[in-house]
Scaffold this motif. Sequence first.
Motif, PDB file in Angstrom:
ATOM      1  N   ILE A  31      20.553  49.621  95.126  1.00  9.16           N
ATOM      2  CA  ILE A  31      20.203  48.933  96.373  1.00  9.16           C
ATOM      3  C   ILE A  31      19.816  50.016  97.369  1.00  9.16           C
ATOM      4  O   ILE A  31      20.664  50.827  97.769  1.00  9.16           O
ATOM      5  CB  ILE A  31      21.395  48.126  96.923  1.00  9.16           C
ATOM      6  N   GLU A  85      15.824  47.354 106.022  1.00  7.19           N
ATOM      7  CA  GLU A  85      15.230  46.551 104.946  1.00  7.19           C
ATOM      8  C   GLU A  85      15.808  47.058 103.628  1.00  7.19           C
ATOM      9  O   GLU A  85      16.251  48.210 103.525  1.00  7.19           O
ATOM     10  CB  GLU A  85      13.706  46.665 104.944  1.00  7.19           C
ATOM     11  N   LYS A  87      15.629  47.214  99.185  1.00 10.64           N
ATOM     12  CA  LYS A  87      14.864  47.102  97.938  1.00 10.64           C
ATOM     13  C   LYS A  87      15.864  47.133  96.782  1.00 10.64           C
ATOM     14  O   LYS A  87      16.878  47.859  96.866  1.00 10.64           O
ATOM     15  CB  LYS A  87      13.856  48.250  97.812  1.00 10.64           C
ATOM     16  N   LEU A  88      15.572  46.368  95.740  1.00  9.65           N
ATOM     17  CA  LEU A  88      16.490  46.264  94.604  1.00  9.65           C
ATOM     18  C   LEU A  88      15.795  46.718  93.324  1.00  9.65           C
ATOM     19  O   LEU A  88      14.665  46.316  93.052  1.00  9.65           O
ATOM     20  CB  LEU A  88      16.951  44.805  94.423  1.00  9.65           C
ATOM     21  N   VAL A 107      21.992  41.188  90.555  1.00  6.96           N
ATOM     22  CA  VAL A 107      20.824  40.878  91.400  1.00  6.96           C
ATOM     23  C   VAL A 107      21.133  39.704  92.322  1.00  6.96           C
ATOM     24  O   VAL A 107      20.890  39.772  93.544  1.00  6.96           O
ATOM     25  CB  VAL A 107      19.593  40.574  90.519  1.00  6.96           C
ATOM     26  N   SER A 108      21.687  38.627  91.762  1.00  4.68           N
ATOM     27  CA  SER A 108      21.920  37.445  92.606  1.00  4.68           C
ATOM     28  C   SER A 108      22.993  37.732  93.652  1.00  4.68           C
ATOM     29  O   SER A 108      22.899  37.269  94.797  1.00  4.68           O
ATOM     30  CB  SER A 108      22.258  36.214  91.767  1.00  4.68           C
ATOM     31  N   ARG A 111      21.263  39.764  96.451  1.00  4.69           N
ATOM     32  CA  ARG A 111      20.403  38.928  97.306  1.00  4.69           C
ATOM     33  C   ARG A 111      21.256  38.117  98.275  1.00  4.69           C
ATOM     34  O   ARG A 111      20.948  38.017  99.470  1.00  4.69           O
ATOM     35  CB  ARG A 111      19.572  37.983  96.441  1.00  4.69           C
ATOM     36  N   ALA A 112      22.332  37.525  97.743  1.00  3.49           N
ATOM     37  CA  ALA A 112      23.186  36.675  98.586  1.00  3.49           C
ATOM     38  C   ALA A 112      23.887  37.506  99.656  1.00  3.49           C
ATOM     39  O   ALA A 112      23.947  37.108 100.829  1.00  3.49           O
ATOM     40  CB  ALA A 112      24.212  35.953  97.712  1.00  3.49           C
ATOM     41  N   LEU A 114      22.994  40.423 100.951  1.00  2.00           N
ATOM     42  CA  LEU A 114      22.037  40.932 101.945  1.00  2.00           C
ATOM     43  C   LEU A 114      21.592  39.816 102.885  1.00  2.00           C
ATOM     44  O   LEU A 114      21.396  40.039 104.085  1.00  2.00           O
ATOM     45  CB  LEU A 114      20.836  41.580 101.247  1.00  2.00           C
ATOM     46  N   ASP A 115      21.462  38.617 102.331  1.00  2.00           N
ATOM     47  CA  ASP A 115      21.104  37.471 103.165  1.00  2.00           C
ATOM     48  C   ASP A 115      22.206  37.203 104.195  1.00  2.00           C
ATOM     49  O   ASP A 115      21.924  37.001 105.378  1.00  2.00           O
ATOM     50  CB  ASP A 115      20.882  36.247 102.260  1.00  2.00           C
ATOM     51  N   VAL A 121      15.235  41.527 101.915  1.00  2.00           N
ATOM     52  CA  VAL A 121      14.848  42.240 100.687  1.00  2.00           C
ATOM     53  C   VAL A 121      13.325  42.254 100.653  1.00  2.00           C
ATOM     54  O   VAL A 121      12.691  41.206 100.558  1.00  2.00           O
ATOM     55  CB  VAL A 121      15.406  41.541  99.431  1.00  2.00           C
ATOM     56  N   GLU A 124      11.396  44.244  94.973  1.00  2.00           N
ATOM     57  CA  GLU A 124      12.334  44.232  93.845  1.00  2.00           C
ATOM     58  C   GLU A 124      11.618  44.689  92.578  1.00  2.00           C
ATOM     59  O   GLU A 124      10.441  44.385  92.379  1.00  2.00           O
ATOM     60  CB  GLU A 124      12.849  42.814  93.575  1.00  2.00           C
TER      61      GLU A 124
END
Lengths: 149, 187
Positions: A31, A85, A87-88, A107-108, A111-112, A114-115, A121, A124
Amino acid sequence: MERELKMAEIIVTADPDDVVTAVGVGSCLLISLYDRRLRIGGLAHAVLPSPLAEDGRRDTRYVEPAIKMTMERMGALGARIASMEAKLVGGANMFPGLDDEVGAGNVSEARAALDRLGVPVVAEAVGGSIGRSVEFSVASGYVIVRTKL
Amino acid sequence: MRMEQFVRINAPAAAAASRALTQLAHRPAEIKLTHAEFVELSAEPASFDREEVVDGIYFAISGGLEGAALLCFPEQKAFDLSAILLGKASVRSAKLSELGESALMEVGNIICGNYLTELSNVLRLKVVPGVPHFARGMFGSMLEQVVARSSADPQTALLIDVELDLPAGSLLGHLLLYFKTGPLIDA
């Protein structure tokens, strides 16, 4: 200076000469967090989506604690969430015949998390069954992803 | 267990594996389990470049001990080995055929299965390998997944050099054994 990141480690730096690298990443997730305004960068190498036990430890092997600790260290250098910002890279399943949710789970979870934390994001390179190596330039914020097919 | 105890397992495991591989290949074949060392999974085993492309066979280990095994051959050596086993000329291509992958997984079964049988005898515990899974890619990326599946804690693993002597030549690979039970490996 080139600085190599290993599993479960975090590197945060504001030195524009720094390039943070990670080699041969599979199911783990890199990340990258970057404050474009101040050019402060952080790279975390998380191993698993969430702690196996709720022991309260802030352990950078896990995605969300790794993201939070990276953000805190960047904050200590002056970075602001509003300028960050993410990046994954990674989250693969190297053994396609294996029912392994670790990579996808990483990954999921990222995303969750960071949200929830309010960091977008913006790019990716995740999933599949390929290993990836990364170079993260603090001067530019670019993440260069290299693989061998 | 200490290193010398692991090393003592090598000879009988290799002898049993050699007999099985000879039957599989329909020609004389000898497997040698040679150099063995403890390696920290968080670090880079000296024998491998993390970006080196290898063919890897992964096994979960279950029974009296839980863990994982990863048998790796450098890409070109894996082509050569599968060609020998299938009785064909070695041709380099983007990936192995399904039959080639099966042949390598069978070699993995033979090597890993015989090693764990000998380990079971020493420990008086039944330790068995699971179904083999094949992958081609960077060594480091496979290693990561083995660690992630086995435990979140990067710990010590046992790395054994595997030498296969066949009429067509010799091949060198590596067997990495990782056990969740920390005290098993007494470095």
